[in-house]
Design a protein around this motif. Structure first.
Motif, PDB file in Angstrom:
ATOM      1  N   CYS A  53       0.826  -1.216   0.000  1.00 43.77           N
ATOM      2  CA  CYS A  53       0.000   0.000   0.000  1.00 43.77           C
ATOM      3  C   CYS A  53       0.856   1.260   0.000  1.00 43.77           C
ATOM      4  N   ARG A  62      -2.916   4.991  -5.113  1.00 49.33           N
ATOM      5  CA  ARG A  62      -3.716   4.697  -3.928  1.00 49.33           C
ATOM      6  C   ARG A  62      -3.778   5.945  -3.059  1.00 49.33           C
ATOM      7  N   ASP A  63      -4.926   6.173  -2.440  1.00 56.30           N
ATOM      8  CA  ASP A  63      -5.077   7.314  -1.531  1.00 56.30           C
ATOM      9  C   ASP A  63      -4.497   6.977  -0.163  1.00 56.30           C
ATOM     10  N   GLU A  65      -5.513   7.972   2.640  1.00 48.42           N
ATOM     11  CA  GLU A  65      -6.571   7.774   3.634  1.00 48.42           C
ATOM     12  C   GLU A  65      -6.914   6.299   3.811  1.00 48.42           C
ATOM     13  N   GLN A  66      -6.617   5.481   2.821  1.00 50.96           N
ATOM     14  CA  GLN A  66      -6.959   4.062   2.894  1.00 50.96           C
ATOM     15  C   GLN A  66      -6.175   3.310   3.964  1.00 50.96           C
ATOM     16  N   ILE A  67      -5.029   3.834   4.370  1.00 52.09           N
ATOM     17  CA  ILE A  67      -4.262   3.153   5.406  1.00 52.09           C
ATOM     18  C   ILE A  67      -4.233   3.949   6.710  1.00 52.09           C
TER      19      ILE A  67
END
Length: 151
Positions: A53, A62-63, A65-67
């Motif tokens: 990620c 990938r944003d 905020e996703q992690i």
């Protein structure tokens, strides 16, 4: 000697003020609670997924905020800065965001104390190999990355 007019009257509390309750910042109920190793899942899948990620975030696909729930605020801020620099570099070179093609070669983990895992994930890409160093801490019954560095 005369008494002030309001001396015999009871003060009526403001309804908004009575709803507020002072919170003690040192109260353990409101702080993150450390978790023992026995209360936590196997960290290796998280280390592998978090590495992928982070590389995708830096690659621009990938944003961040996703992690957000898997990293501490300090790691989030550092990744945000690094992702911004990577985005500007791609814009200057007029390169589109692209998924990094990587292979996870090896995960080396140590546990210096209960509820803490320090690991290095070796990643092979097309042009070079990298090491991603991650420190996981068990907080609130889940792993959170408290340090992350891409070498």
């Amino acid at each position: 000697m005369s008494e002030p007019e309001h001396a015999g009257t009871a003060a009526v509390p403001d309804a908004r003020a009575s709803a507020l309750v002072a919170v003690d910042p040192d109260d353990d109920v409101f702080t993150r609670q450390r978790s023992a190793r026995g209360e936590l899942p196997d960290p290796e899948p998280l280390l592998i997924n978090l590495t992928r990620c982070v590389l995708e975030i830096l690659g621009g696909i990938r944003d961040l905020e996703q992690i957000g729930r898997w990293v501490t605020d300090e790691v989030y801020t550092a990744l945000k800065t690094r992702a911004g620099i990577a985005a500007r570099a791609r814009a200057v070179k007029r390169m589109p965001a692209a998924r990094p093609v990587v292979t996870i070669a090896r995960v080396v983990m140590t546990e210096p104390c209960d509820g803490i895992v320090e690991a290095v994930v070796i990643v092979h890409g097309r042009a070079r190999s990298r090491a991603v160093a991650i420190r996981l801490e068990g907080l609130d019954h889940r792993w959170r990355a408290s340090a992350l560095s891409i070498l």
